[in-house]
Scaffold this motif. Structure first.
Motif, mmCIF file in Angstrom:
data_model
loop_
_atom_site.group_PDB
_atom_site.id
_atom_site.type_symbol
_atom_site.label_atom_id
_atom_site.label_comp_id
_atom_site.label_asym_id
_atom_site.label_seq_id
_atom_site.Cartn_x
_atom_site.Cartn_y
_atom_site.Cartn_z
ATOM 1 N N UNK A 689 17.467 22.358 24.395
ATOM 2 C CA UNK A 689 18.277 21.420 25.100
ATOM 3 C C UNK A 689 18.762 20.424 24.090
ATOM 4 N N UNK A 690 17.748 20.057 22.948
ATOM 5 C CA UNK A 690 18.507 19.063 22.023
ATOM 6 C C UNK A 690 19.401 19.692 21.097
ATOM 7 N N UNK A 691 19.451 20.811 20.705
ATOM 8 C CA UNK A 691 20.446 21.837 20.049
ATOM 9 C C UNK A 691 21.721 21.308 20.800
ATOM 10 N N UNK A 692 21.539 21.914 22.211
ATOM 11 C CA UNK A 692 22.971 21.739 22.977
ATOM 12 C C UNK A 692 23.391 20.208 23.083
ATOM 13 N N UNK A 693 22.577 19.297 22.848
ATOM 14 C CA UNK A 693 22.912 18.018 22.971
ATOM 15 C C UNK A 693 23.877 17.703 21.804
ATOM 16 N N UNK A 694 23.218 18.106 20.579
ATOM 17 C CA UNK A 694 23.762 17.941 19.245
ATOM 18 C C UNK A 694 25.210 18.465 19.236
ATOM 19 N N UNK A 695 25.386 19.796 19.884
ATOM 20 C CA UNK A 695 26.602 20.556 19.637
ATOM 21 C C UNK A 695 27.474 19.899 20.688
ATOM 22 N N UNK A 696 27.339 19.546 21.782
ATOM 23 C CA UNK A 696 28.326 18.912 22.818
ATOM 24 C C UNK A 696 28.905 17.471 22.123
ATOM 25 N N UNK A 697 27.917 16.782 21.627
ATOM 26 C CA UNK A 697 28.214 15.619 20.948
ATOM 27 C C UNK A 697 29.279 15.861 19.953
ATOM 28 N N UNK A 698 28.940 16.757 18.982
ATOM 29 C CA UNK A 698 29.728 17.335 17.926
ATOM 30 C C UNK A 698 31.137 17.604 18.517
ATOM 31 N N UNK A 699 31.323 18.515 19.548
ATOM 32 C CA UNK A 699 32.484 18.940 19.811
ATOM 33 C C UNK A 699 33.430 17.974 20.629
ATOM 34 N N UNK A 700 32.774 17.211 21.459
ATOM 35 C CA UNK A 700 33.335 16.496 22.560
ATOM 36 C C UNK A 700 33.320 15.036 22.586
#
Length: 746
Positions: A689-700
């Motif tokens: 979940x933390x990795x998903x948060x990092x990725x979404x924050x980077x992309x959007x």
């Protein structure tokens, strides 16, 4: 339908029907030859044949008649080149020139060009002129309002300091209303809201479909979950249900697919230090390509259709005190919202009428033209049509409810005029249909609706038209070219015109229909329902072009130009223009494949790849991402060596995005060679979940990442249109693999 609306629909419909019946009655009396009526029209026709001298073209050579057009064109070109944006006195000067040319054109059209020689010609001539008046009045009203424009960017930057420094930190509730959107879309929206740089906030997922998996998603992500036993009043009812269950001083609304940037509240909350401000609206931006641009193959060229509204019209409405609340990406003061009883529930456009009711109570609505969120545009042309027709139906219901901006107490004249401009916009679709049919009337009914010589067109019409075209894109901040606007309008001209008529007869006959999101397609598909009227029109317009051309050639061979020939000349020119634009509109209705649910972003980041293969000697590779999504990345390696893959093989690896300090497990699924270095595609594997948060924050969620793009100019737009017509995407698909598979399926 609200009980308070029972009387108004009947009254409004009766007024409209009465006007139409009266007009039909007068025409019928004229057609059967009732003396007094016939005499009146005969007298009016005589006046048209003997107009005042100042609405006649001077008797000079054609090149001199072009002088006004050339001078105005050069003036417009100089202004556009010298002043990148329409600001201050230069904008006012251009608007006054356009308004002057409009008055000149209308005087000529009304005093010299109407053909009232017989009832058939007269009906078409008056009908054409009446619809022209509608379109011109709508555009003139917009020009008048454009004399004053509001830009709040500097004000937002100044006020944001109080938020960043903690001087103003009220409680904020963030509502995400959802109805059947896929879980992966909701997840990125919730994560994006949680990433906003503001601590004193609480996120609520308002699920109107009572799905157990969405409740579990909310628990997993750590946000609040609210639902209700029914779906009364759709989105408005969903939000109203949540208001008494929450306590934040301010409420933020994001549609289920809209992801905010991290500075959303920093840039918007500061305005509310003024106690009279009830709502701050920001633009809708989109992280995917809209179906029109994608179907035409102009993803990196065309701006989304909404850009005109958010870049040009909303700043105008802000200056007039009539900002439109557009349903997502806005902040509203709870106290103000409660004072009007919550969101309006008597229309499909609950957001629009909620804003009107706030304004009527004396509150201010402001518009910040800064892209602070992004969502999913409609993903195919059918969904695009569903959305636009719902907007039209909901907005036009204004005539039948108490929140009608033209009659509700509490608004000033300027506010009413700004709302009137928005209402009239939908009626222009009827004019568009009539303009499409007119050249056919030339050919099949021998109609001459405009009685004018070629010299008069050069002298009166051309200056107005060329000047308007020259400054059109400049005035709307380069969000749309005039040529492309015409094609966009044609796509939905027929269904919009039908919707307008249906609403005026039975405004509440259809309920709320959600725009589908999170869809994919594997093949080309043609929208026959939307295309049918355009295809019929294309065939008859092509016949009319041939007919008018042949008639012109024969008439000229027989002895020169007559009034009939002047009409036919206009007919074939009009037919040619319509054929080109209808052809472009038909190509828009061909949906191209969209096989991936996830959006890919052209984002360059330095990366490190650790490949634990062979196990006794891990390999390190360096590279730069060329595109990233939530499920994978394309990478250009910065060294000549590369992992080797057998057919069907994948290689596990660890991908580090160095600038963002993100470490993701992945597999190499494809390798290839670029011009200088190897390329690889990786797929992410089992992210936490933390990795998903990092990725979404980077992309959007990066502040300032959603930038404005400029639409191509008129000449380039014309070239692109001709190029598209000569190379339709279904025959010349850019990806040969997709072309081979998908065309075979079609």
């Amino acid at each position: 339908m609200n009980a308070n609306n029972i009387i108004q629909p009947k009254l409004a419909t009766l007024i409209l029907a009465g006007i139409m019946i009266l007009a039909a009655f007068i025409v019928a009396l004229w057609a059967i030859g009732v003396g007094q009526i016939q005499d009146i029209f005969a007298y009016l026709d005589l006046l048209q044949e003997s107009p005042p001298m100042w609405v006649e073209a001077p008797r000079v050579m054609g090149e001199f008649l072009l002088t006004p057009t050339i001078l105005l064109f050069l003036l417009g070109l100089i202004i556009v080149k010298a002043y990148p944006e329409p600001k201050g006195w230069i904008r006012s000067l251009v608007i006054l020139i356009l308004l002057g040319l409009i008055i000149r054109y209308l005087l000529w059209r009304s005093l010299s060009t109407l053909n009232l020689s017989n009832p058939l010609d007269g009906i078409f001539s008056i009908g054409l002129f009446g619809l022209e008046l509608l379109v011109i009045f709508s555009s003139s009203l917009q020009l008048f309002l454009m004399l004053k424009v509001k830009n709040r960017q500097r004000e937002a930057d100044r006020l944001s300091r109080q938020i960043i420094e903690g001087e103003f930190k009220p409680n904020v509730d963030i509502f995400i209303p959802t109805y059947d959107e896929p879980e992966f879309i909701l997840k990125r929206t919730v994560i994006g809201c949680q990433a906003i740089n503001y601590e004193n906030k609480k996120i609520y997922l308002l699920d109107d479909t009572r799905r157990s998996q969405i409740k579990q998603l909310a628990a997993k992500l750590g946000c609040e979950y609210l639902t209700r036993p029914d779906n009364l009043h759709a989105k408005a009812g969903n939000i109203n249900h949540a208001i008494p269950l929450t306590t934040g001083e301010f409420i933020v609304i994001f549609d289920a697919d809209f992801v905010p940037t991290r500075n959303f509240l920093e840039q918007t909350l500061g305005f509310f230090q003024d106690k009279n401000i009830a709502l701050v609206q920001t633009p809708q931006s989109f992280y995917n390509t809209d179906p029109i641009a994608r179907n035409l193959g102009l993803e990196d060229v065309l701006t989304p259709e909404e850009e005109v509204f958010y870049r040009q019209l909303q700043p105008i409405k802000d200056a007039a005190g009539s900002v439109v609340c557009s349903g997502t990406s806005f902040v509203v003061r709870r106290k103000a919202l409660e004072s009007i009883g919550g969101f309006a529930t008597d229309s499909l456009s609950e957001d629009y009428f909620t804003g009107i009711r706030l304004s009527a109570q004396g509150y201010r609505l402001v518009y910040l033209d800064e892209k602070l969120s992004a969502g999913l545009a409609a993903e195919n042309i059918s969904a695009h049509a569903t959305q636009r027709l719902r907007w039209a139906r909901g907005t036009l219901q204004a005539f039948f409810i108490k929140s009608n901006p033209l009659t509700i107490s509490g608004l000033n004249l300027l506010q009413r005029l700004a709302h009137l401009e928005g209402l009239l916009h939908w009626f222009t679709s009827i004019a568009s249909v009539f303009f499409l049919l007119m050249p056919i009337a030339y050919a099949f009914l021998d109609i001459i609706p405009v009685r004018a010589t070629f010299d008069e067109f050069l002298y009166f019409f051309l200056p107005y038209y060329v000047t308007q075209i020259t400054v059109f894109s400049w005035l709307n901040y380069r969000s749309r070219s005039a040529i492309l606007s015409g094609i966009y309008g044609l796509v939905l001209a027929f269904p919009l015109a039908l919707t307008v008529i249906q609403v005026m007869i039975n405004p509440f006959s259809k309920g709320f229909k959600v725009t589908p999101k999170g869809t994919k397609s594997e093949r080309f598909s043609f929208n026959w329902k939307l295309a049918s009227p355009l295809l019929v029109l294309f065939v008859f317009t092509a016949i009319s072009l041939w007919s008018n051309l042949c008639a012109c050639i024969l008439a000229e061979m027989d002895g020169g130009y007559t009034e009939q020939l002047y009409g036919l000349s206009l007919g074939w020119i009009w037919s040619t223009y319509n054929l080109i634009t209808i052809g472009g509109a038909l190509l828009i209705l061909l949906d191209v494949p969209k096989p991936d649910l996830h959006e890919w972003f052209n984002l360059r980041r330095l990366i490190k790849i650790q490949l634990n293969y062979p196990e006794d000697k891990p390999q390190i590779f360096w590279g730069v991402t060329t595109s990233i999504s939530e499920v994978g990345a394309d990478i250009s390696l910065t060294q000549t060596g590369m992992p080797r893959l057998s057919k069907g093989e994948t290689l596990p690896m660890v991908l580090s995005i160095l600038e963002e300090n993100i470490v993701l497990p992945a597999k190499i699924i494809e390798t290839g060679f670029g011009e200088d270095f190897p390329n690889i595609r990786v797929r992410f594997e089992e992210l936490t979940l933390e990795q998903e948060r990092q990725l979404v924050t980077l992309l959007f969620c990066r502040s300032g990442q959603w930038q404005k793009r400029n639409s191509p100019g008129e000449l380039r737009s014309l070239w692109l249109l001709l190029k598209i017509l000569l190379r339709p995407k279904i025959l010349f698909e850019r990806d040969p693999k997709i072309n081979a598979i998908k065309v075979a399926q079609v």
